[in-house]
Design an enzyme around this catalytic site. Structure first.
Site, short mmCIF file in Angstrom:
data_model
loop_
_atom_site.label_atom_id
_atom_site.label_comp_id
_atom_site.label_asym_id
_atom_site.label_seq_id
_atom_site.Cartn_x
_atom_site.Cartn_y
_atom_site.Cartn_z
N GLU A 9 0.81 -1.22 0.00
CA GLU A 9 0.00 0.00 0.00
C GLU A 9 0.84 1.27 0.00
OE1 GLU A 9 -3.54 1.84 2.68
OE2 GLU A 9 -3.77 -0.19 1.95
N ASP B 58 -2.94 -3.06 2.83
CA ASP B 58 -3.27 -2.94 4.23
C ASP B 58 -4.35 -3.96 4.55
OD1 ASP B 58 -2.83 -1.67 6.52
OD2 ASP B 58 -4.19 0.01 6.16
N TYR C 133 -1.19 -3.84 13.94
CA TYR C 133 -2.10 -3.13 13.03
C TYR C 133 -3.13 -2.31 13.81
CZ TYR C 133 -5.35 -2.40 9.19
OH TYR C 133 -6.16 -1.82 8.26
#
Length: 707
Positions: free
Chosen positions: A9, A105, A307
């Site tokens: 990403e 992502d 994350y």
């Protein structure tokens, strides 16, 4: 050539991945080696087509063209030369490879970005999905050994698409509808699926505050055995009644009627999801939701935390064996982790629960050593680290004491709380305590015997009723999470999350949008609705657009699409129907024009010395300013510079960095409005070593020089 193409990403993540899988050669726009080519996007490359891409006449804002319902939704590349160049590279690689690995992502937004790019690049190769929760070498390596089939994430992609289409249908139509119908002058009344209900909650609160009238009240209190008791009766409304009450109390002794001591415990704080982290950072440091998201995203990319765009406070059960290792690696916190590591880590139901974890788990440290962080990131890291440690500490044991008494016929009460074993509170021993509304202070009460009595010292306490509290970002985030319901209970909050307004990852952006559009403003930590914001909500008669509950139901449907339990087409049809009904309703509504209100006079602070009123600052949004060269187009923010939105023809651009100096928004605004900046220190002139001080000036040729 038998190549596998990985698409990440952003460039930094691509570099990390390339490093781990051995794609060591740097090429133009990708890395290559070991049978892999690793390339990247930077955020959204594609977007849904705009109205004018479907029909020429949709370019113009006209009531008679509404509602705009495209026959089918298309996507297009964003108009940006950097994006277009990088897309060409991706397209070329994808069309020549034998397999694509989507390394976007690992969330809904990430899935959408990559799928749209692959769709646009007409990818025909089979696609695999890299799905990881942290960017450590180990996580990336494991991820590549366990690549998933892309189809596993089709529902996630469908939910992302449905969300984008829903936002387009409602946003594009409602914004044009209300603007054409109710706005005066150049005002645009922006309406959105998530922003409007959020604004409605703030406006509602604002009205309650504005309508509030403070009243005086009187309470009877008395001191018996050095302990202050409060009368357990309704507050008295007049000084007269209070005086009578006081006279009565002076005639009777104090008698203890009940003494109760109960042992209890204070459960450990939950691990962080994104919202809880934003709430905590706003309370403790005053950080905005947007800033906190930025800092935690940086910590994730620095491999220090997992994350961040998550909405669960649980870990999956297979992480249990790894916890001790992470705690062991957190050397800066060894004083706090030592007692935990002395025994096996308990497998707590409040921490580990597979049923509560979908794609990702709560935000925790990876154990890597945090060195050289900027202060803000250090603070956020510390919040995450301590919360992680505290989750495994013993519970905090307390004892609550309630003493009831009476003076004649008037009942009295006092409560106290005592910490017997601090447990997890040791992790926060150095924190400054904030007292919550109505919360018991930690005070230790003496032992009282039921039936004892004696002299006491009564008094009258006079108070004022206080208005409802304005939202802060912390309380607003909580209200968005529970669609406006007041919920303090953790379990209940978990259940309501599916119906919240917006998603954790987008809420910060929504709040920023409302600030940018001047519908809300911030004073100290508090958020207030502006007159424009209030007018806009008052104009909207359609409950649909303002109701947090309804937006919450849409969110739930989007979640169901994600789980494969609701059809995307049904969702789309429902939305189209809603937009059609809405248009009909508003077109026939009565008029009330809205203009952007002037800044309100500042609210005087309570009982401070009168200060000179500062002139209200005008908030300038650079992207709303006109290009100084062609004077017809607005400016757009690119990756390295602001440029004219019509750059191809006009060619004006203003770099973020000039002569080695990163320009502030004020410098840029000064250049655009006054043609020059104030003196700036630390300018580096090419060919000379020393730093100089000078002003930057925007010349007649629209180039920038130093004077």
């Amino acid at each position: 050539m038998n190549m596998k193409v990985c698409i990440a990403e952003k460039p930094s993540v691509a570099r990390d991945i390339a490093e781990v899988i051995g794609a060591k050669q740097r090429k133009d726009g990708y890395y290559e080696g070991n049978g892999y080519q690793v390339t990247w996007t930077f955020g959204h490359f594609c977007t849904l087509k705009e109205p004018h891409d479907y029909y020429e006449q949709w370019k113009f804002w006209r009531l008679e063209d509404l509602p705009m319902i495209p026959p089918s939704f298309g996507i297009k590349l964003i108009e940006n030369s950097g994006v277009q160049k990088q897309f060409k590279i991706i397209e070329t690689l994808v069309q020549a490879c034998e397999e694509v690995i989507n390394c976007g992502d690992a969330g809904q937004e990430g899935e959408l970005i990559q799928r749209w790019v692959l769709l646009k690049a007409k990818c025909a190769a089979p696609i695999k999905r890299l799905w990881i929760s942290s960017l450590t070498v180990e996580a990336i390596r494991d991820g590549f050994q366990n690549l998933k089939a892309s189809e596993q994430y089709n529902n996630l992609y469908a939910a992302g698409s449905a969300r984008a289409i829903g936002d387009w249908l409602l946003g594009m139509n409602a914004t044009r509808l209300f603007t054409k119908k109710f706005a005066q002058g150049k005002v645009v009344l922006s309406i959105g699926r998530v922003q409007t209900p959020t604004l409605a909650m703030i406006v509602q609160r604002q009205k309650e505050i504005n309508a509030f009238v403070s009243e005086d009240y009187w309470e009877l209190k008395t001191i018996y055995r050095e302990t202050e008791f409060t009368a357990a009766i309704d507050r008295l409304k007049t000084p007269d009644k209070a005086a009578k009450g006081l006279a009565y109390l002076q005639e009777h002794p104090f008698e203890v009627t009940s003494f109760e001591k109960k042992d209890g415990k204070e459960g450990n704080p939950r691990l962080f999801d994104l919202t809880a982290l934003q709430v905590e950072a706003n309370k403790k440091f005053g950080f905005s939701a947007d800033d906190t998201l930025k800092y935690i995203q940086n910590l994730y990319e620095k491999k220090l935390t997992t994350y961040p765009r998550v909405d669960t406070t649980y870990l999956s059960e297979d992480l249990h064996p790894k916890i001790a290792g992470i705690l062991q690696d957190m050397t800066p916190y060894s004083a706090l982790t030592a007692p935990l590591l002395a025994a096996p880590i308990p497998k707590l139901k409040t921490v580990f629960d597979d049923k509560k974890v979908t794609d990702h788990h709560a935000i925790i440290p990876t154990g890597q050593h945090p060195g050289g962080l900027p202060l803000e990131e250090k603070r956020i890291y510390d919040l995450v680290a301590r919360r992680f440690i505290a989750a495994f500490y013993p519970e905090c044991k307390i004892s609550n004491t309630t003493v009831l008494g009476k003076v004649g016929q008037v009942p009295f009460k006092v409560t106290g709380k005592q910490i017997i074993e601090p447990g997890w509170k040791e992790v926060y021993a150095n924190d400054v305590k904030e007292k919550k509304e109505g919360e018991e202070e930690e005070k230790i009460l003496p032992h009282f015997e039921v039936g004892e009595s004696g002299p006491h010292t009564p008094r009258i306490h006079q108070g004022k009723t206080s208005p409802p509290k304005a939202f802060t970002e912390a309380t607003l985030l909580r209200a968005m999470e529970t669609a406006g319901k007041q919920v303090d209970d953790e379990e209940m909050r978990e259940l309501l999350k599916d119906n919240g307004i917006g998603r954790p990852s987008t809420r910060a952006n929504i709040i920023e949008t409302l600030f940018r559009r001047k519908y809300i403003e911030k004073k100290k930590k508090n958020i207030y609705a502006t007159q424009t914001g209030m007018d806009l909500i008052d104009t909207i008669q359609t409950e649909l657009l303002k109701s947090a509950e309804l937006t919450g139901q849409w969110e739930r449907k989007l979640r169901l699409i994600e789980k494969g339990e609701y059809a995307m087409d049904t969702f789309k049809d429902e939305l189209i129907q809603m937009v059609v009904d809405l248009t009909k309703e508003v077109k026939t509504a009565s008029y009330k024009f809205i203009t952007i209100a002037p800044d309100p006079p500042p609210v005087p602070e309570e009982k401070e010395k009168p200060k000179k009123e500062p002139k209200p600052k005008k908030v300038v949004v650079i992207e709303e300013m006109q290009c100084p060269k062609c004077k017809t187009h607005p400016l757009k923010k690119g990756n390295t510079a602001y440029g004219c939105a019509n750059f191809k023809e006009c060619g004006f651009k203003l770099p973020f960095e000039i002569l080695g100096k990163k320009l502030t928004d004020k410098h840029i605004t000064d250049l655009l409005t006054k043609g020059k900046t104030a003196k700036i220190k630390g300018l580096k002139v090419p060919g000379s070593e020393e730093e100089r001080e000078g002003k930057l000036e925007l010349g007649a040729d629209f180039n920038i020089s130093m004077t």
